[in-house]
Motif scaffolding. Sequence first.
Motif, PDB file in Angstrom:
ATOM      1  N   GLY A 218      40.924  36.797  33.893  1.00 35.98           N
ATOM      2  CA  GLY A 218      40.044  35.690  33.547  1.00 35.98           C
ATOM      3  C   GLY A 218      40.804  34.576  32.847  1.00 35.98           C
ATOM      4  O   GLY A 218      41.529  34.824  31.876  1.00 35.98           O
ATOM      5  N   VAL A 219      40.661  33.337  33.331  1.00 35.82           N
ATOM      6  CA  VAL A 219      41.334  32.163  32.765  1.00 35.82           C
ATOM      7  C   VAL A 219      40.278  31.090  32.502  1.00 35.82           C
ATOM      8  O   VAL A 219      39.643  30.602  33.443  1.00 35.82           O
ATOM      9  N   GLY A 220      40.077  30.722  31.244  1.00 36.60           N
ATOM     10  CA  GLY A 220      39.060  29.749  30.884  1.00 36.60           C
ATOM     11  C   GLY A 220      39.528  28.314  31.032  1.00 36.60           C
ATOM     12  O   GLY A 220      40.705  28.027  31.255  1.00 36.60           O
ATOM     13  N   ILE A 239      38.652  33.194  37.906  1.00 35.45           N
ATOM     14  CA  ILE A 239      39.155  34.567  37.880  1.00 35.45           C
ATOM     15  C   ILE A 239      40.196  34.694  38.981  1.00 35.45           C
ATOM     16  O   ILE A 239      39.941  34.335  40.142  1.00 35.45           O
ATOM     17  N   TYR A 240      41.377  35.167  38.607  1.00 37.57           N
ATOM     18  CA  TYR A 240      42.482  35.336  39.546  1.00 37.57           C
ATOM     19  C   TYR A 240      42.548  36.772  40.041  1.00 37.57           C
ATOM     20  O   TYR A 240      42.177  37.722  39.329  1.00 37.57           O
ATOM     21  N   GLU A 241      43.089  36.921  41.254  1.00 36.35           N
ATOM     22  CA  GLU A 241      43.405  38.227  41.809  1.00 36.35           C
ATOM     23  C   GLU A 241      44.912  38.310  42.009  1.00 36.35           C
ATOM     24  O   GLU A 241      45.495  37.492  42.720  1.00 36.35           O
ATOM     25  N   PHE A 242      45.539  39.288  41.365  1.00 35.24           N
ATOM     26  CA  PHE A 242      46.993  39.490  41.454  1.00 35.24           C
ATOM     27  C   PHE A 242      47.265  40.758  42.233  1.00 35.24           C
ATOM     28  O   PHE A 242      46.762  41.837  41.876  1.00 35.24           O
ATOM     29  N   ASP A 243      48.033  40.659  43.307  1.00 30.91           N
ATOM     30  CA  ASP A 243      48.398  41.809  44.122  1.00 30.91           C
ATOM     31  C   ASP A 243      49.625  42.481  43.514  1.00 30.91           C
ATOM     32  O   ASP A 243      50.697  41.865  43.428  1.00 30.91           O
ATOM     33  N   VAL A 244      49.472  43.718  43.077  1.00 35.68           N
ATOM     34  CA  VAL A 244      50.540  44.403  42.350  1.00 35.68           C
ATOM     35  C   VAL A 244      51.772  44.601  43.221  1.00 35.68           C
ATOM     36  O   VAL A 244      52.914  44.426  42.775  1.00 35.68           O
ATOM     37  N   ALA A 245      51.599  44.962  44.470  1.00 32.84           N
ATOM     38  CA  ALA A 245      52.741  45.260  45.336  1.00 32.84           C
ATOM     39  C   ALA A 245      53.525  44.020  45.714  1.00 32.84           C
ATOM     40  O   ALA A 245      54.770  44.009  45.664  1.00 32.84           O
ATOM     41  N   SER A 246      52.855  42.951  46.089  1.00 30.02           N
ATOM     42  CA  SER A 246      53.550  41.762  46.583  1.00 30.02           C
ATOM     43  C   SER A 246      53.799  40.702  45.515  1.00 30.02           C
ATOM     44  O   SER A 246      54.653  39.828  45.698  1.00 30.02           O
ATOM     45  N   GLY A 247      53.034  40.746  44.424  1.00 31.87           N
ATOM     46  CA  GLY A 247      53.128  39.694  43.413  1.00 31.87           C
ATOM     47  C   GLY A 247      52.354  38.443  43.758  1.00 31.87           C
ATOM     48  O   GLY A 247      52.389  37.458  43.013  1.00 31.87           O
ATOM     49  N   ALA A 248      51.633  38.452  44.877  1.00 31.07           N
ATOM     50  CA  ALA A 248      50.832  37.285  45.250  1.00 31.07           C
ATOM     51  C   ALA A 248      49.653  37.136  44.299  1.00 31.07           C
ATOM     52  O   ALA A 248      49.040  38.130  43.891  1.00 31.07           O
ATOM     53  N   CYS A 249      49.344  35.895  43.976  1.00 29.65           N
ATOM     54  CA  CYS A 249      48.263  35.614  43.040  1.00 29.65           C
ATOM     55  C   CYS A 249      47.409  34.482  43.603  1.00 29.65           C
ATOM     56  O   CYS A 249      47.945  33.459  44.040  1.00 29.65           O
ATOM     57  N   ARG A 250      46.098  34.677  43.598  1.00 24.68           N
ATOM     58  CA  ARG A 250      45.199  33.653  44.132  1.00 24.68           C
ATOM     59  C   ARG A 250      43.949  33.577  43.271  1.00 24.68           C
ATOM     60  O   ARG A 250      43.622  34.517  42.526  1.00 24.68           O
ATOM     61  N   ILE A 251      43.238  32.444  43.375  1.00 20.78           N
ATOM     62  CA  ILE A 251      41.956  32.320  42.698  1.00 20.78           C
ATOM     63  C   ILE A 251      40.915  33.094  43.486  1.00 20.78           C
ATOM     64  O   ILE A 251      40.706  32.857  44.675  1.00 20.78           O
ATOM     65  N   PHE A 252      40.267  34.030  42.830  1.00 26.41           N
ATOM     66  CA  PHE A 252      39.244  34.875  43.444  1.00 26.41           C
ATOM     67  C   PHE A 252      37.875  34.201  43.374  1.00 26.41           C
ATOM     68  O   PHE A 252      37.093  34.252  44.323  1.00 26.41           O
ATOM     69  N   ALA A 253      37.554  33.576  42.229  1.00 27.92           N
ATOM     70  CA  ALA A 253      36.296  32.854  42.053  1.00 27.92           C
ATOM     71  C   ALA A 253      36.531  31.743  41.047  1.00 27.92           C
ATOM     72  O   ALA A 253      37.388  31.856  40.164  1.00 27.92           O
ATOM     73  N   SER A 254      35.752  30.653  41.151  1.00 28.13           N
ATOM     74  CA  SER A 254      35.993  29.469  40.330  1.00 28.13           C
ATOM     75  C   SER A 254      34.684  28.898  39.804  1.00 28.13           C
ATOM     76  O   SER A 254      33.596  29.419  40.091  1.00 28.13           O
ATOM     77  N   GLY A 255      34.794  27.793  39.051  1.00 23.54           N
ATOM     78  CA  GLY A 255      33.614  27.187  38.460  1.00 23.54           C
ATOM     79  C   GLY A 255      33.022  28.007  37.336  1.00 23.54           C
ATOM     80  O   GLY A 255      31.846  27.871  37.001  1.00 23.54           O
ATOM     81  N   LEU A 256      33.842  28.851  36.720  1.00 27.82           N
ATOM     82  CA  LEU A 256      33.442  29.742  35.619  1.00 27.82           C
ATOM     83  C   LEU A 256      34.073  29.206  34.336  1.00 27.82           C
ATOM     84  O   LEU A 256      35.276  29.387  34.119  1.00 27.82           O
ATOM     85  N   ARG A 257      33.301  28.539  33.494  1.00 34.40           N
ATOM     86  CA  ARG A 257      33.882  27.792  32.378  1.00 34.40           C
ATOM     87  C   ARG A 257      34.804  28.646  31.511  1.00 34.40           C
ATOM     88  O   ARG A 257      35.912  28.243  31.195  1.00 34.40           O
ATOM     89  N   ASN A 258      34.337  29.820  31.121  1.00 33.68           N
ATOM     90  CA  ASN A 258      35.202  30.704  30.339  1.00 33.68           C
ATOM     91  C   ASN A 258      34.827  32.148  30.621  1.00 33.68           C
ATOM     92  O   ASN A 258      34.059  32.764  29.878  1.00 33.68           O
ATOM     93  N   PRO A 259      35.373  32.722  31.720  1.00 30.47           N
ATOM     94  CA  PRO A 259      35.086  34.115  32.049  1.00 30.47           C
ATOM     95  C   PRO A 259      36.003  35.026  31.242  1.00 30.47           C
ATOM     96  O   PRO A 259      37.215  34.986  31.399  1.00 30.47           O
ATOM     97  N   VAL A 260      35.439  35.829  30.376  1.00 28.29           N
ATOM     98  CA  VAL A 260      36.272  36.648  29.493  1.00 28.29           C
ATOM     99  C   VAL A 260      36.176  38.113  29.912  1.00 28.29           C
ATOM    100  O   VAL A 260      36.999  38.599  30.679  1.00 28.29           O
ATOM    101  N   GLY A 261      35.167  38.836  29.442  1.00 32.15           N
ATOM    102  CA  GLY A 261      35.063  40.236  29.803  1.00 32.15           C
ATOM    103  C   GLY A 261      34.884  40.438  31.297  1.00 32.15           C
ATOM    104  O   GLY A 261      34.180  39.682  31.968  1.00 32.15           O
ATOM    105  N   LEU A 262      35.539  41.470  31.839  1.00 26.65           N
ATOM    106  CA  LEU A 262      35.454  41.847  33.250  1.00 26.65           C
ATOM    107  C   LEU A 262      35.141  43.341  33.334  1.00 26.65           C
ATOM    108  O   LEU A 262      35.652  44.131  32.538  1.00 26.65           O
TER     109      LEU A 262
END
Length: 433
Positions: A218-220, A239-262
């Motif tokens: 989560g990134v506010g 909220i970002y999704e990070f792929d552990v094996a490849s290291g690829a990182c992408r935005i999974f969902a957006s427009g979330l002012r401050n998403p903290v707990g997951l």
Amino acid sequence: MNLTDLYGRLVALIGAGTILVRHRNDGIRAQATGTTPAIPPARSQGALPTLKMPTAQGWSAGQTPTAAPGLKVNAFASGLKHPRWIHVLPDGGVLAAEALTLPGPVKSPFDFAQYSTMKRAAAVGESPNRITLLRDQDGDGTAETRHVFLDGLNQPFGMALLGDTFYVGNTDGLVAFTYQQGADRISGPGRKLTEFKPGGHWTRSILPSPDGAKLYVGVGSLSNIGEHGMAAEEGRAAIYEFDVASGACRIFASGLRNPVGLAWEPTTGVLWTVVNERDGLGDETPPDYLTSVQDGGFYGWPYCYWGRTVDDRVPQDPALVARAIQPDYALGGHTASLGLCWLPARTLPGFGDGMVIGQHGSWNRSKLSGYRVVFVPFENGRPAGPPRDILTGFLAPDEKASYGRPVGVTIGPDGSLLVADDVGDVIWRVTGA
């Protein structure tokens, strides 16, 4: 009036505990909670919105929060330095991330007033920048030992362990460290895996996927409503999704002012988050919320809130407003709902399946909200009923002082509920009475 005189007046008002408390009738409204909340019309508070925050007092000897009937609470560990987030290791060790909001530049009277208010509430200062390991070796519900597990970090928050790799969500990026099972301390340098823009809403929560293949972070936002321009918000409020094996990182969902707990809802496998909404529109407008998170979903910030209610303070993007997803469950205005974890049925007596939420508490409304730990019941993978209190009593009855402020929540190694309290400097443990 010159700037010095204005600052002086603000200091006097801050000392009284509040500045510019407006629309007092908002304070007696029922909280906007649930799947169909009654959200009052927006009332712009102008350039100087309400500031109200209790003075940080801490807990006196033997004092605790108030547990709901059928529950009891004890201090699992005390004497920490601003514990914000909790992670439990496979060997039963409990990790507490200790970090603090850093003071920012003061560019206006409101910046000064906000900084002074937050400082009085022990919400801003020098950050400890460490993770502490706590162990309850005799099983009595209190940690007897503590060690500095990892230090030299940059406002650490989220933590995750996958195999022999320990991940930390620093404010400026995701960092990985080599971990040896049972170790009391991590030594050696970490590897920075991603870059995040620091500042603003600085917390970086981490949640592994159930199969351990991905990490969700989560990134506010930097600001309240994109007032520094949307270029400054690029890559944030997401909220970002990070792929552990490849290291690829992408935005999974957006427009979330401050998403903290997951947290994962286990029957459906759906990701959920709690989000802190925008300021300056009234005590209950808009509410913070708990929501499921769709891959590619856009949730409105900064253009609109609670679905497609347009915020006319923001230059609009009609195409994005048309895409905005309405959140699932309102949590009340400015509750600062931060902590989130799934509570399986029968973990606590009288509580079924649902989500536990640590509500850090408001600083920007005429009547304080939050300052409690609540439970939202779930049925068939969805919220199913009003919120219930688990812990209260973090506020003095007159709202002038706070004994503590709950943040992170998680299930402890013994099946208890653990709660980080960053004003009381305590990890609380909740069990059946």
